[in-house]
Design a protein around this motif. Sequence first.
Motif, mmCIF file in Angstrom:
data_model
loop_
_atom_site.group_PDB
_atom_site.id
_atom_site.type_symbol
_atom_site.label_atom_id
_atom_site.label_comp_id
_atom_site.label_asym_id
_atom_site.label_seq_id
_atom_site.Cartn_x
_atom_site.Cartn_y
_atom_site.Cartn_z
ATOM 1 N N GLY A 52 0.822 -1.206 0.000
ATOM 2 C CA GLY A 52 0.000 0.000 0.000
ATOM 3 C C GLY A 52 0.853 1.251 0.000
ATOM 4 N N LYS A 53 0.210 2.405 -0.054
ATOM 5 C CA LYS A 53 0.925 3.674 -0.030
ATOM 6 C C LYS A 53 1.362 3.996 1.405
ATOM 7 C CE LYS A 53 0.338 4.698 -4.404
ATOM 8 N NZ LYS A 53 -0.601 5.765 -4.826
ATOM 9 N N ALA A 56 -0.900 5.646 4.522
ATOM 10 C CA ALA A 56 -2.312 5.738 4.122
ATOM 11 C C ALA A 56 -3.226 4.940 5.031
ATOM 12 C CB ALA A 56 -2.495 5.294 2.678
ATOM 13 N N GLY A 58 -4.938 1.587 7.233
ATOM 14 C CA GLY A 58 -5.627 0.359 6.846
ATOM 15 C C GLY A 58 -5.081 -0.908 7.455
ATOM 16 N N ASN A 72 -5.376 6.962 8.055
ATOM 17 C CA ASN A 72 -4.621 7.683 7.034
ATOM 18 C C ASN A 72 -3.993 8.920 7.674
ATOM 19 O OD1 ASN A 72 -3.802 9.291 4.868
ATOM 20 N ND2 ASN A 72 -5.551 8.763 3.586
ATOM 21 N N THR A 79 -9.386 12.741 3.491
ATOM 22 C CA THR A 79 -9.337 11.444 4.180
ATOM 23 C C THR A 79 -8.163 11.325 5.137
ATOM 24 O OG1 THR A 79 -8.043 10.422 2.390
ATOM 25 C CG2 THR A 79 -10.455 10.321 2.212
ATOM 26 N N VAL A 135 -2.482 10.950 0.114
ATOM 27 C CA VAL A 135 -3.151 9.787 -0.480
ATOM 28 C C VAL A 135 -4.624 9.857 -0.105
ATOM 29 C CG1 VAL A 135 -3.298 7.272 -0.549
ATOM 30 C CG2 VAL A 135 -1.067 8.377 -0.265
ATOM 31 N N LYS A 136 -5.474 9.811 -1.105
ATOM 32 C CA LYS A 136 -6.914 9.821 -0.841
ATOM 33 C C LYS A 136 -7.361 8.381 -0.590
ATOM 34 C CE LYS A 136 -9.472 12.828 -2.903
ATOM 35 N NZ LYS A 136 -9.881 13.594 -1.708
ATOM 36 N N GLN A 137 -7.523 8.043 0.649
ATOM 37 C CA GLN A 137 -7.947 6.694 1.043
ATOM 38 C C GLN A 137 -8.743 6.796 2.327
ATOM 39 O OE1 GLN A 137 -5.300 3.192 0.698
ATOM 40 N NE2 GLN A 137 -5.574 2.936 2.911
ATOM 41 N N ASN A 139 -10.695 6.046 5.751
ATOM 42 C CA ASN A 139 -10.398 5.195 6.893
ATOM 43 C C ASN A 139 -11.469 4.123 7.056
ATOM 44 O OD1 ASN A 139 -8.013 6.547 7.779
ATOM 45 N ND2 ASN A 139 -9.288 8.202 8.574
ATOM 46 N N ARG A 140 -11.070 2.993 7.595
ATOM 47 C CA ARG A 140 -11.985 1.875 7.791
ATOM 48 C C ARG A 140 -12.467 1.854 9.229
ATOM 49 N NH1 ARG A 140 -10.778 -4.474 6.164
ATOM 50 N NH2 ARG A 140 -12.663 -5.363 7.148
#
Length: 423
Positions: A52-53, A56, A58, A72, A79, A135-137, A139-140
């Motif tokens: 992954g980045k 970011a 996850g 992130n 994000t 990084v546009k990701q 959060n979970r």
Amino acid sequence: MKPSLKAFALAAACALPLVAGNARAADDALVKRGEYLAKAGDCVACHSVQHGKPFAGGLQMMTPMGAIYSTNITPDPDTGIGRYSEDDFRRAMREGVAKDGHNLYPAMPYPSYAKINDDDMHALYAYFMNGVAPVKQANREPDIKWPMNMRWPLKFWNMVFLDKGVYQDKPGKDVAWNRGAYLIQGLGHCGSCHTPRGVAFQEKALDESGSAFLTGGVLDNWFASNLTGEHNVGLGRWSEADVAQFLKTGANQHASAFGAMTSVINNSTQAMTDGDIAAMSRYLKSLPASGGAGGAAYAYDAKATKVSLTRPANDAGARVYTAYCMHCHGVDGRGFAPMLAPLAGNPNVLEKNAVSLINVTLNGTEDLVIGGIPAPYPMPKYAPVLSDQQIADVLTFVRAGWNNGAPAVSADEVTKVRKVTAK
């Protein structure tokens, strides 16, 4: 315009690029220092996933309540933390409170980061805002069921367990000791893994004033080892040079890194300066013996083990050892350190809790990568090859061999770890 005024204006105009250049150099130096501090804190390990980045988020982390996922922390404004002011950033780091006011779970080691001084916090903020790619990701959300997923009780947790004081040098200790203490207790957050936790998931001690500090603890199906001066399961037989070598390379004459410690070596400690590594080693070696099972100090003895290895048909564990382990770890159990870890007298082997040995035997370990070069002999995974009983047998053999004197391992223990770590 008078000649004198013209000369002044010309001089000022010529000085502007110089001033701007100096400011940029200062900014670049601050960001570079923040990058170093982020490595010292191993931020990338928790806030990134494989392939992954960087930063970011996850990454899944297991807690007694369920799984949570790292966030992130890139400067993406939607994000990530791109809209965080420096005060917002400082509050999240020291108090575990996000910009929108919600409390972070203490899997984020903010009780340790609370000790980071203002100058270092400023440099970290400069790095994350200016030295990290956004990084546009999204959060979970945590996999924690109601009512355990409510965060408001964390306010009370902080009232009881959070000490907001920045690290203060201890009188009577030299510069190196205090620097090592600051790094171990603060940015390095070593206690987050290596200190046992209480029923509220709090670290039982945050510095050397508590007897539980760095005495080892179970986390995510690994046992983070004892870092005190305990002779058998701690660093009692290690010199400061041994500790420094381990932090720089992940291996020494006593042990090799595995599990989560591999990531720490790969992403963090190998990049630290020799001065900081020496300071950390000095501090760790100053800690008195604590934890462990007590008993006689370990002394190598190969006689009984050598006999069992010459007649492996009489010992199920010896049969497995001769077939799968002996070519790397040797008949004498001393391995070929630092390339191949010794098993005789290894603190991880002597530890009463065998979960790390079970986990690494089942699942192997990721490569140590030092200076861009992977270690040549990583521990392979034996989950597809050996049964739970065979793994229990060989670990029981190893823990009894060469005068190790550690408790036996049962097949049920192996089955449990296999089930929860299966991928």
